[in-house]
Design a protein around this motif. Structure first.
Motif, PDB file in Angstrom:
ATOM      1  N   VAL A 303       0.838  -1.206   0.000  1.00 48.62           N
ATOM      2  CA  VAL A 303       0.000   0.000   0.000  1.00 48.62           C
ATOM      3  C   VAL A 303       0.870   1.252   0.000  1.00 48.62           C
ATOM      4  O   VAL A 303       0.603   2.225  -0.719  1.00 48.62           O
ATOM      5  N   ALA A 304       1.936   1.242   0.810  1.00 47.66           N
ATOM      6  CA  ALA A 304       2.856   2.377   0.813  1.00 47.66           C
ATOM      7  C   ALA A 304       3.490   2.576  -0.559  1.00 47.66           C
ATOM      8  O   ALA A 304       3.653   3.708  -1.027  1.00 47.66           O
ATOM      9  N   GLN A 305       3.844   1.474  -1.216  1.00 53.06           N
ATOM     10  CA  GLN A 305       4.408   1.565  -2.564  1.00 53.06           C
ATOM     11  C   GLN A 305       3.424   2.245  -3.515  1.00 53.06           C
ATOM     12  O   GLN A 305       3.819   3.097  -4.330  1.00 53.06           O
ATOM     13  N   TYR A 306       2.146   1.900  -3.425  1.00 51.65           N
ATOM     14  CA  TYR A 306       1.144   2.483  -4.320  1.00 51.65           C
ATOM     15  C   TYR A 306       1.093   4.000  -4.179  1.00 51.65           C
ATOM     16  O   TYR A 306       1.098   4.735  -5.181  1.00 51.65           O
ATOM     17  N   TYR A 307       1.080   4.500  -2.943  1.00 47.14           N
ATOM     18  CA  TYR A 307       0.947   5.937  -2.744  1.00 47.14           C
ATOM     19  C   TYR A 307       2.247   6.678  -3.070  1.00 47.14           C
ATOM     20  O   TYR A 307       2.210   7.821  -3.531  1.00 47.14           O
ATOM     21  N   ILE A 308       3.393   6.048  -2.853  1.00 47.49           N
ATOM     22  CA  ILE A 308       4.653   6.690  -3.239  1.00 47.49           C
ATOM     23  C   ILE A 308       4.751   6.767  -4.767  1.00 47.49           C
ATOM     24  O   ILE A 308       5.160   7.790  -5.331  1.00 47.49           O
ATOM     25  N   GLU A 309       4.388   5.684  -5.455  1.00 47.99           N
ATOM     26  CA  GLU A 309       4.380   5.719  -6.921  1.00 47.99           C
ATOM     27  C   GLU A 309       3.385   6.758  -7.430  1.00 47.99           C
ATOM     28  O   GLU A 309       3.645   7.439  -8.427  1.00 47.99           O
ATOM     29  N   ARG A 310       2.271   6.882  -6.775  1.00 48.75           N
ATOM     30  CA  ARG A 310       1.265   7.883  -7.158  1.00 48.75           C
ATOM     31  C   ARG A 310       1.837   9.292  -7.021  1.00 48.75           C
ATOM     32  O   ARG A 310       1.561  10.169  -7.843  1.00 48.75           O
ATOM     33  N   HIS A 311       2.646   9.507  -5.984  1.00 48.31           N
ATOM     34  CA  HIS A 311       3.262  10.817  -5.785  1.00 48.31           C
ATOM     35  C   HIS A 311       4.228  11.153  -6.920  1.00 48.31           C
ATOM     36  O   HIS A 311       4.206  12.256  -7.468  1.00 48.31           O
ATOM     37  N   PRO A 324      -8.012   4.117  -4.531  1.00 50.59           N
ATOM     38  CA  PRO A 324      -9.142   3.272  -4.118  1.00 50.59           C
ATOM     39  C   PRO A 324      -9.974   3.887  -3.000  1.00 50.59           C
ATOM     40  O   PRO A 324     -11.208   3.776  -3.003  1.00 50.59           O
ATOM     41  N   ALA A 325      -9.311   4.556  -2.045  1.00 51.93           N
ATOM     42  CA  ALA A 325     -10.065   5.207  -0.966  1.00 51.93           C
ATOM     43  C   ALA A 325     -10.925   6.343  -1.509  1.00 51.93           C
ATOM     44  O   ALA A 325     -12.086   6.518  -1.102  1.00 51.93           O
ATOM     45  N   GLN A 326     -10.387   7.121  -2.445  1.00 52.28           N
ATOM     46  CA  GLN A 326     -11.166   8.206  -3.040  1.00 52.28           C
ATOM     47  C   GLN A 326     -12.330   7.678  -3.859  1.00 52.28           C
ATOM     48  O   GLN A 326     -13.424   8.253  -3.832  1.00 52.28           O
ATOM     49  N   ARG A 327     -12.097   6.582  -4.605  1.00 54.49           N
ATOM     50  CA  ARG A 327     -13.203   6.007  -5.374  1.00 54.49           C
ATOM     51  C   ARG A 327     -14.299   5.479  -4.455  1.00 54.49           C
ATOM     52  O   ARG A 327     -15.491   5.648  -4.750  1.00 54.49           O
ATOM     53  N   ALA A 328     -13.905   4.843  -3.357  1.00 52.75           N
ATOM     54  CA  ALA A 328     -14.915   4.338  -2.424  1.00 52.75           C
ATOM     55  C   ALA A 328     -15.705   5.483  -1.795  1.00 52.75           C
ATOM     56  O   ALA A 328     -16.935   5.412  -1.661  1.00 52.75           O
ATOM     57  N   TRP A 329     -15.006   6.559  -1.413  1.00 50.64           N
ATOM     58  CA  TRP A 329     -15.688   7.705  -0.822  1.00 50.64           C
ATOM     59  C   TRP A 329     -16.625   8.368  -1.826  1.00 50.64           C
ATOM     60  O   TRP A 329     -17.732   8.778  -1.483  1.00 50.64           O
ATOM     61  N   GLN A 330     -16.182   8.477  -3.090  1.00 52.96           N
ATOM     62  CA  GLN A 330     -17.021   9.053  -4.120  1.00 52.96           C
ATOM     63  C   GLN A 330     -18.268   8.205  -4.356  1.00 52.96           C
ATOM     64  O   GLN A 330     -19.367   8.733  -4.541  1.00 52.96           O
TER      65      GLN A 330
END
Length: 348
Positions: A303-311, A324-330
Motif C-alpha cells: 500500500v505504501a508503494q502504491y501511494y509513493i508511486e502515485r506521488h 481506491p479510498a477516493q473512489r470508495a468515498w465518491q
C-alpha cells in the motif's frame, strides 16, 4: 443499391460581370451516419452488435469458484489447522517481541543497504575508472556469495580478527577495540543484510538513473542549471518511477529474508515460532502465525508503494486517477445523494 438525392439548400444564383454562374446545390443521401458511426436508413434505429457468447469463460469461472470454496471449507473444517492455537499465539508477547526484532532488522538493512547502494551506483556511473572498478567488483562479489554465508562470516568474524584498529595503514593506530565487544549477533546480522542488500540496490538505482533521457540533462546544462540541482530536480523524480517497483520488491524480500538469521540464534519472528512449536509440537498453527504477520506487513508495504508511486507519477499525469479510498468515498457520496433525492415511497 443507389441512394436517392434531394436538394438540401435552395439554388442561389450569382453573377460576376453580368455572367451567370452555375448554381451549387448540396445533395445528401438517404443514409446518414448516426453518432456511433453506423449507417442507418431514414427513420431506422441504430443496429446493435450482438455480444459474443463465451461459454468456456463461465465453465472456468465455475471451476475456479468451486476449488476456492473447497479450499475455504478445508481451512474451516480441518482440525489440523488448529485455529484455537493460532488465535492464542498470534498476539502473544513473545511473538510480538520477535516481530519487533524482524522490523528492526528490515529497517536497518534497508536504510544502510540503499544508502551504500546509492553510493555504489553513483561510483559505477562516474568517470573515475578506479571507482567504477571498485563498485563493479563489490557488486559482483556480494551477488555471488549466498546470504547465509555472509551472515555466518560476520557472526564468526572474531575467529579471524580478535581486535580491530583504525589508523594509518602500516603505521600507528588511533583506536583499537575488541571485536566480540562491538559486533554482537544483531550487529552481525545487520552488517550482513545491509552489505548484501547494497549490491542489489546499487543495480536498481543505476538502472533508474540511466533510464532518464540524457537530452534533458544536456538541456539543463545549456540553461546553466547546477549539477546538484539537475540530479535533485530532474534525475531523481524521473528515476524514482523506475526504481520504486524493484526497490519495493527488494524491501519485501529483505523483510521475509530476515528469517534466515535464525541460524544465528537471533530471536526474530521465524526463530521464535520455531522455539514455540519445538516446545508444544503445534507446527502448523505456529507457522500460520508467522505467515499471517508476513502477509500483513507485506500488504502494508504494498500500500505504501502504491501511494509513493502515485506521488512520483505527477510528472506524467496532470490529474492522477483517484485512489481506491477516493473512489470508495465518491461511490458512498453518490449513493447518499441518490438516496436523499429519491421521492418518498419510491423503491430502488
Amino acid at each position: 443499391m443507389t441512394a436517392s438525392t434531394a436538394p438540401d439548400a435552395a439554388a442561389v444564383p450569382s453573377t460576376t460581370d453580368g455572367d451567370p454562374v452555375a448554381t451549387e446545390t448540396r445533395a445528401t443521401t438517404a443514409f446518414d451516419l448516426v453518432p456511433d458511426g453506423s449507417a442507418t436508413g431514414s427513420g431506422d434505429s441504430a443496429p446493435t452488435v450482438a455480444k459474443t457468447w463465451h461459454p468456456w469463460r463461465w465453465v472456468i469461472s465455475a471451476v475456479a469458484l468451486i476449488l476456492l470454496a473447497q479450499f475455504i471449507h478445508g481451512l474451516v473444517t480441518n482440525p489440523g489447522w488448529d485455529w484455537p492455537t493460532f488465535a492464542k499465539y498470534i498476539t502473544a508477547k513473545s511473538v510480538l517481541a520477535s516481530l519487533k526484532v524482524t522490523l528492526e532488522l528490515t529497517a536497518w538493512g534497508t536504510a544502510l543497504g540503499f544508502l551504500l547502494g546509492t553510493a555504489l551506483a553513483i561510483a559505477r556511473l562516474s568517470n573515475n575508472p578506479v571507482l567504477r572498478v571498485i563498485s563493479w567488483s563489490y557488486i559482483w562479489a556480494f551477488r555471488s556469495i549466498p546470504l547465509i554465508v555472509q551472515l555466518l562470516f560476520w557472526f564468526n568474524i572474531a575467529y579471524l580478527y580478535n581486535t580491530l584498529s583504525i589508523g594509518i595503514p602500516f603505521g600507528p593506530s588511533f583506536f583499537t577495540f575488541e571485536v566480540n565487544g562491538v559486533i554482537s549477533g544483531f550487529s552481525a546480522a545487520v552488517i550482513g543484510l545491509a552489505l548484501h542488500q547494497a549490491a542489489y540496490s546499487a543495480e536498481i538505482i543505476r538502472a533508474g538513473i540511466i533510464s532518464v533521457d540524457a537530452g534533458q540533462l544536456e538541456a539543463a546544462a545549456a540553461l546553466g542549471i547546477p549539477k546538484v540541482r539537475q540530479f535533485r530536480s530532474i534525475v531523481v523524480p524521473q528515476a524514482m518511477r523506475s526504481i520504486l517497483p524493484n526497490a519495493t520488491n527488494e524491501v519485501i524480500s529483505l523483510f521475509k529474508g530476515t528469517s534466515i538469521v535464525s541460524v544465528m540464534a537471533i530471536a526474530e519472528l521465524f526463530y521464535q515460532v520455531q522455539v514455540i512449536y519445538g516446545r508444544n509440537g503445534r507446527v502448523v498453527p505456529l507457522l500460520l502465525v508467522a505467515t499471517a504477520w508476513y502477509i500483513v506487513l507485506t500488504t502494508i508495504l504494498s500500500v505504501a508503494q502504491y501511494y509513493i508511486e502515485r506521488h512520483y507519477a505527477k510528472g506524467t499525469q496532470r490529474t492522477p486517477p483517484p485512489s481506491p479510498a477516493q473512489r470508495a468515498w465518491q461511490k458512498l457520496r453518490e449513493v447518499a445523494e441518490s438516496g436523499s433525492t429519491a421521492p418518498r415511497g419510491a423503491t430502488r
